[in-house]
Motif scaffolding. Structure first.
Motif, PDB file in Angstrom:
ATOM      1  N   ILE A   1      -8.677  -0.377  -0.702  1.00  0.00           N
ATOM      2  CA  ILE A   1      -7.447  -1.118  -1.017  1.00  0.00           C
ATOM      3  C   ILE A   1      -6.985  -1.928   0.184  1.00  0.00           C
ATOM      4  O   ILE A   1      -6.514  -3.069   0.038  1.00  0.00           O
ATOM      5  N   LEU A   2      -7.114  -1.376   1.374  1.00  0.00           N
ATOM      6  CA  LEU A   2      -6.693  -2.078   2.586  1.00  0.00           C
ATOM      7  C   LEU A   2      -7.478  -3.371   2.763  1.00  0.00           C
ATOM      8  O   LEU A   2      -6.897  -4.433   3.049  1.00  0.00           O
TER       9      LEU A   2
ATOM     10  N   LEU B   1       0.908   3.876  -3.122  1.00  0.00           N
ATOM     11  CA  LEU B   1       0.536   5.281  -2.931  1.00  0.00           C
ATOM     12  C   LEU B   1       1.650   6.207  -3.417  1.00  0.00           C
ATOM     13  O   LEU B   1       1.376   7.233  -4.064  1.00  0.00           O
TER      14      LEU B   1
ATOM     15  N   THR C   1     -10.563   5.440  -0.876  1.00  0.00           N
ATOM     16  CA  THR C   1      -9.756   4.578  -1.745  1.00  0.00           C
ATOM     17  C   THR C   1      -8.804   3.727  -0.913  1.00  0.00           C
ATOM     18  O   THR C   1      -8.643   2.525  -1.164  1.00  0.00           O
ATOM     19  N   THR C   2      -8.165   4.332   0.070  1.00  0.00           N
ATOM     20  CA  THR C   2      -7.244   3.600   0.942  1.00  0.00           C
ATOM     21  C   THR C   2      -7.983   2.508   1.702  1.00  0.00           C
ATOM     22  O   THR C   2      -7.480   1.380   1.854  1.00  0.00           O
TER      23      THR C   2
ATOM     24  N   PHE D   1      -5.215   3.956  -6.653  1.00  0.00           N
ATOM     25  CA  PHE D   1      -4.869   5.186  -5.934  1.00  0.00           C
ATOM     26  C   PHE D   1      -4.887   6.389  -6.877  1.00  0.00           C
ATOM     27  O   PHE D   1      -5.354   7.473  -6.503  1.00  0.00           O
TER      28      PHE D   1
ATOM     29  N   TRP E   1      -4.637  13.114   1.850  1.00  0.00           N
ATOM     30  CA  TRP E   1      -4.819  11.893   2.655  1.00  0.00           C
ATOM     31  C   TRP E   1      -6.248  11.748   3.181  1.00  0.00           C
ATOM     32  O   TRP E   1      -6.825  10.655   3.064  1.00  0.00           O
TER      33      TRP E   1
ATOM     34  N   ILE F   1       0.839  -1.215   0.000  1.00  0.00           N
ATOM     35  CA  ILE F   1       0.000   0.000   0.000  1.00  0.00           C
ATOM     36  C   ILE F   1       0.863   1.250   0.000  1.00  0.00           C
ATOM     37  O   ILE F   1       0.582   2.217  -0.732  1.00  0.00           O
TER      38      ILE F   1
ATOM     39  N   TYR G   1      -2.683  -1.593  -7.486  1.00  0.00           N
ATOM     40  CA  TYR G   1      -3.152  -0.697  -6.424  1.00  0.00           C
ATOM     41  C   TYR G   1      -2.767   0.757  -6.707  1.00  0.00           C
ATOM     42  O   TYR G   1      -3.482   1.679  -6.310  1.00  0.00           O
ATOM     43  N   SER G   2      -1.644   0.970  -7.379  1.00  0.00           N
ATOM     44  CA  SER G   2      -1.255   2.343  -7.711  1.00  0.00           C
ATOM     45  C   SER G   2      -2.232   2.956  -8.708  1.00  0.00           C
ATOM     46  O   SER G   2      -2.518   4.163  -8.638  1.00  0.00           O
TER      47      SER G   2
ATOM     48  N   LEU H   1      -8.483  10.887   0.265  1.00  0.00           N
ATOM     49  CA  LEU H   1      -8.113   9.611  -0.350  1.00  0.00           C
ATOM     50  C   LEU H   1      -8.467   8.435   0.556  1.00  0.00           C
ATOM     51  O   LEU H   1      -8.257   7.280   0.186  1.00  0.00           O
ATOM     52  N   SER H   2      -8.999   8.716   1.733  1.00  0.00           N
ATOM     53  CA  SER H   2      -9.294   7.652   2.693  1.00  0.00           C
ATOM     54  C   SER H   2     -10.290   6.606   2.187  1.00  0.00           C
ATOM     55  O   SER H   2     -10.125   5.420   2.491  1.00  0.00           O
TER      56      SER H   2
END
Length: 454
Positions: free
Chosen positions: A374-375, A247, A370-371, A333, A364, A243, A329-330, A367-368
């Motif tokens: 992905i998490l 990012l 999306t994060t 992001f 950040w 991750i 994942y990029s 973008l939470s």
């Protein structure tokens, strides 16, 4: 002889189709034109969804339900035609040790209680500090926290100064609660202090080193525990690195760079490449006389036995997975970054914000979502690691000592090699429970931390 489940699903599906068509006919006769139009749209939508539902029922829902039922049966090569119900025996076998550990029930109980209280203690401590608004007070509590953690370490590893550690912890938390740094009222103070007294008492009497010793013995005496250990190690090693690097690459690709489209393609190619092909290439790279050892020797280092030393098994597999997934994942992001409105950055630039402040307070938080996605996806995928190990080690779970045995590999071995399908089904549902638990924790933790741009 019973009707096969597939035929039964098809018969039920045709019955549903006839029922929906009958409803359309009845509604046309009884409802007003406006209500009939609404009902007709709903029924038509269900008719279009029905084929997909039939396919999912035959190939997904029914196998999942059937395998769960068979996890309670003795279902192996000898009992394949007539499985025998054995209750929870398959689940018990997963955690059964070849040579039981010489430990009393009281020791096992208090060790389990210590682990539980350790997590409760640390979570309360962290969240209490985060609730402090005053910077001066937060610094005071951080200093006391460092002293308290030092007390924990001394208590756990030396077991001789439990009283001193207890006093440090109790004084630190008393200041935290009594001064109302974290709470508007201190009505929770007594319960917390009792919790910490019990925690310190247990660490003084038992010691976490004993627990580590027991876990180390258990994972050598039960293959499934070893598989859970290896899988967890792999998840904790690969997921954060993947991750973070994804990012970082997404932030670079989001800038105005020459050949940006070319680099996006290059980073994404590993994800669409066959896992078998990727693993074979990396097998050559990690070989004793492979490309990686060649460069290491050119730089003056000794040759590393990447594929023959058990301590490198999980890190080696993690390197392959990170390299393969980082591009995928990029790109996700990058999609999230491009959805953030430029007006936020323009307003921040007017206020004199530097790049780090723009990332911290704009990129950040926005973008939470999306994060968060992905998490969850990366963690679920990491728990299912199998192909890389199977190809990299030519069908073996690592070089020796089951160093590459993961939960999915364990399921594969039980099902296809040992023909113990009941135990394999039980292991699959234990894995399902682990993934469900971690996903639930992430969803609960992410509710207050995920910000959606309105």
């Amino acid at each position: 002889m019973g009707i096969p489940a597939e035929y039964l699903i098809l018969v039920i599906s045709f019955a549903i189709v006839l029922f929906l068509l009958l409803l359309k006919f009845l509604f046309k006769k009884t409802l007003t034109p406006v209500n009939y139009r609404k009902a007709n749209e709903s029924i038509t939508a269900y008719l279009y969804l029905l084929p997909s539902f039939v396919v999912l029922s035959i190939f997904v829902f029914w196998p999942v339900i059937y395998s769960f039922i068979l996890s309670f049966f003795k279902w192996d090569f000898q009992n394949q035609a007539n499985p025998a119900f054995i209750g929870l025996e398959n689940y018990k076998k997963l955690f059964q040790l070849k040579n039981p550990i010489d430990v009393s029930f009281n020791q096992a109980f208090f060790n389990s209680l210590l682990i539980l209280l350790t997590f409760i203690f640390l979570m309360h401590w962290i969240f209490d500090i985060k609730k402090i608004q005053n910077k001066k007070h937060k610094n005071i509590v951080k200093i006391m926290s460092i002293l308290g953690i030092a007390g924990i370490i001394l208590t756990v590893f030396f077991n001789v100064i439990g009283i001193i550690s207890s006093l440090i912890l109790v004084i630190a938390y008393t200041i935290l609660a009594a001064k109302k740094f974290a709470y508007n009222t201190n009505d929770k103070l007594m319960g917390r202090l009792i919790l910490f007294f019990v925690f310190i008492f247990l660490t003084s009497k038992i010691g976490i080193l004993d627990i580590i010793k027991y876990v180390s013995i258990a994972k050598q005496e039960a293959d499934f525990i070893k598989a859970i250990w290896n899988t967890t190690y792999y998840v904790l090693l690969s997921t954060p690195i993947t991750i973070f690097l994804a990012l970082l690459i997404a932030l670079l690709m989001n800038r105005k760079l020459f050949g940006k489209t070319f680099f996006r393609t290059i980073y994404f190619i590993p994800f669409v490449t066959s896992v078998v092909a990727v693993s074979l290439v990396w097998q050559w790279i990690f070989n004793d006389n492979g490309l990686l050892n060649y460069f290491l020797q050119q730089m003056g280092f000794e040759k590393v036995l990447w594929l023959k030393d058990e301590k490198f098994t999980i890190p080696t597999v993690a390197i392959i997975s990170i390299w393969k997934l980082i591009g995928y994942y990029s790109v996700i992001f990058l999609s999230g970054l491009q959805n953030i409105s430029r007006t936020y950055y323009e307003a921040a630039e007017v206020d004199g914000a530097n790049p780090w402040q723009k990332f911290k307070f704009i990129t950040w938080p926005l973008l939470s979502p999306t994060t968060f996605f992905i998490l969850i996806v990366s963690m679920i995928g990491a728990f299912k690691v199998f192909s890389e190990i199977f190809v990299l080690y030519s069908g073996m779970p690592g070089p020796y000592n089951n160093s590459g045995l993961t939960v999915v590999y364990f399921i594969y071995d039980k099902f296809y090699t040992q023909q113990r399908m009941g135990e394999a089904s039980a292991a699959a549902y234990v894995l399902f429970g682990i993934i469900l638990l971690f996903t639930f924790i992430q969803i609960k933790a992410g509710k207050k931390r995920v910000h959606y741009d309105s």
